[in-house]
Design an enzyme around this catalytic site. Structure first.
Site, short mmCIF file in Angstrom:
data_model
loop_
_atom_site.label_atom_id
_atom_site.label_comp_id
_atom_site.label_asym_id
_atom_site.label_seq_id
_atom_site.Cartn_x
_atom_site.Cartn_y
_atom_site.Cartn_z
N LYS A 276 0.84 -1.22 0.00
CA LYS A 276 0.00 0.00 0.00
C LYS A 276 0.87 1.26 0.00
CE LYS A 276 -2.61 2.64 3.46
NZ LYS A 276 -1.47 3.42 3.98
N ASN A 277 1.81 1.31 0.94
CA ASN A 277 2.60 2.53 1.05
C ASN A 277 3.58 2.67 -0.11
OD1 ASN A 277 1.22 3.01 3.36
ND2 ASN A 277 2.90 2.55 4.77
N CYS B 128 -5.51 8.11 8.73
CA CYS B 128 -5.73 7.65 10.10
C CYS B 128 -5.47 8.77 11.09
CB CYS B 128 -4.80 6.48 10.39
SG CYS B 128 -5.30 4.97 9.58
N ARG C 119 -8.98 -0.07 3.96
CA ARG C 119 -8.12 0.94 3.34
C ARG C 119 -6.76 0.34 2.99
NH1 ARG C 119 -6.50 5.12 6.82
NH2 ARG C 119 -5.19 5.47 5.03
N ARG D 208 -0.56 15.53 12.39
CA ARG D 208 0.21 15.08 11.21
C ARG D 208 0.45 16.27 10.29
NH1 ARG D 208 -1.75 9.19 9.12
NH2 ARG D 208 0.30 9.18 8.18
N ASP E 44 3.91 1.26 11.98
CA ASP E 44 2.71 0.61 11.44
C ASP E 44 2.48 -0.78 12.03
OD1 ASP E 44 2.20 2.78 9.94
OD2 ASP E 44 2.51 1.86 7.99
#
Ligand code: UD1
Length: 415
Positions: A22-23, A116, A396, A121, A304
């Protein structure tokens, strides 16, 4: 609303194919915007964030398809437009579009990104990098507007190795003629992947995966095909689940070389791990040992995976200590883990987890992506039935967490 229903205390035995990262894929998809032509990306995970990124790219005038884990993005006719709030608010990675939009159109407009809720952030480091390249920034409420008549190469120094800011700096600098240096860059494997992707399009970038990256920008790009690596966080999640369920798992496509610190920690808790050409083979029997660990930028332990390890510690033998160094609010699943019987005390950035065995089933609520995955892992080892609500967070980032774990023998279903 979908709920994950788990009947706990079955071991995990079998094989799981690890989805694409994903990242890794999200900044790559954003990077496709830099090329007036077609980019093919393979091993794309079918997750909500990918669908959201496709939606934004289409809104900007790209033509996108996603079939059989292959995305085709034709950005020939892309045009600059403010990214709609409804889209940018859904995920943090929408911020990754600022760099390529600035590079290609010299103008980028988006809302402060969603994603999230992990505490504050900010995007100051992203904006500092754009400023160093000659851009001006205007912010109005949640709206961010980045623009420039002319961009110039620069030396960008990051005081902290932010993953997203490093990626944005690379993406913008790739479209700026001349040599840009990034010092203090983040070293995550996903950044190395982004540099390799841009290289496959013709960009000249060296040093991806180190703290000093050199970009010879402004070279013309061409059509390319690029394969996304396996997701190291998904692989780590399934190892975290195995930690407490016990059994034997082959994680096909998991890149052990990107998971050294995680594998070291899991071994210290009692897991037997063998690295195979096809992936990672892991065996676990008995109760995991307690551990002490802290999160940090790569190659340190990934933030994570902290929630899933916290779930592991919840039924470990002894008291574990966790220090979260990256995001200030990354302990939000602790409250839900307590409903399963976990004993967790949070003080600022520290968590003390007293292992209890076994945990018991309950109805719990996923509040963010990785915290949600941690609740699933905890439910697998809990006595009785667990219902994990808030599937929209988990989807997600996980293609189908119930399918994967059911394939390995867990009694789990999405209802
Ligand atoms: C990325 C990952 C996320 C992962 C994180 C850390 C994606 C989509 N997300 O997030 O899953 O948990 O890396 O590995 O790839 N910071 C600032 N100013 C900035 C940017 C960041 O102060 O401009 C701070 C953040 O508040 C945080 C720390 O730096 O405390 C790390 O953030 P960063 O590395 O940027 O993470 P993300 O790119 O948001």
């Amino acid at each position: 609303m979908s709920v994950i229903h788990i009947r706990g205390r079955h071991g995990l035995n079998g094989e799981i194919r690890i989805q694409g990262s994903k990242n890794g894929v999200l900044p790559i998809m954003a990077g496709a915007l830099l090329h007036r032509g077609t980019t093919v990306i393979t091993n794309v995970p079918i997750i909500q964030d990918v669908l959201c990124m496709m939606g934004i790219l289409e809104y900007l005038g790209c033509h996108c398809t996603l079939e059989d884990h292959t995305a085709v993005i034709d950005a020939t006719y892309a045009e600059v437009a403010p990214v709609p709030c409804a889209m940018s608010g859904q995920m943090r990675s929408s911020v990754m579009l600022l760099g390529p939009m600035l590079g290609r159109f010299r103008l980028a407009v988006s809302r402060h990104p969603g994603g999230c809720c992990l505490g504050n952030r900010p995007v100051n480091l992203h904006l500092d990098a754009f400023r160093a390249l000659g851009a001006q920034i205007r912010t109005e409420g949640e709206q961010i507007c980045v623009f420039a008549n002319r961009l110039h190469p620069a030396t960008i120094r990051f005081p902290y190795p932010s993953v997203g800011a490093t990626e944005n700096a690379i993406l913008a600098a790739a479209a700026v003629s001349g040599a840009t240096r990034i010092l203090g860059a983040a070293r995550e494997p996903e950044i190395e992947m982004l540099c390799a992707f841009l290289g496959s399009m013709g960009a000249k970038i060296t040093g991806g995966g180190t703290s000093c990256i050199l970009i010879e920008g402004g070279v013309s790009l061409h059509d390319s095909t690029f394969e996304v690596n396996g997701d190291r966080i998904v692989a780590g999640t399934y190892l975290g689940a195995l930690l407490r369920s016990g059994g034997r798992l082959l994680l096909r496509g998991a890149a052990a070389s990107q998971m050294e610190e995680s594998l070291r920690l899991l071994s210290s808790m009692g897991m037997e791990i063998a690295v195979r050409p096809e992936g990672i083979l892991a065996k676990m029997s008995g109760r995991p040992c307690a551990c002490d660990f802290s999160t940090g930028p790569y190659p340190e332990f990934p933030t994570d995976l902290q929630p899933v390890m916290m779930a592991g510690c919840a039924s470990a033998d002894g008291e574990s200590r966790i220090r979260e160094n990256v995001f200030e609010k990354r302990f939000s699943c602790a409250e839900e883990l307590r409903k399963l019987g976990a004993s967790i005390i949070i003080e600022d950035r520290f968590a003390r987890v007293k292992g209890r065995h076994p945990l018991h089933g309950a109805r719990v609520q996923a509040k963010d992506l990785r915290g949600g995955a941690a609740l699933v892992a905890a439910g697998l080892a809990a006595e009785g039935e667990t219902f994990v609500e808030g599937y929209e967070h988990i989807s997600r980032g996980y293609e189908d967490i119930s399918r994967d774990l059911a394939q390995a023998g867990a009694e789990i279903a999405l209802e």
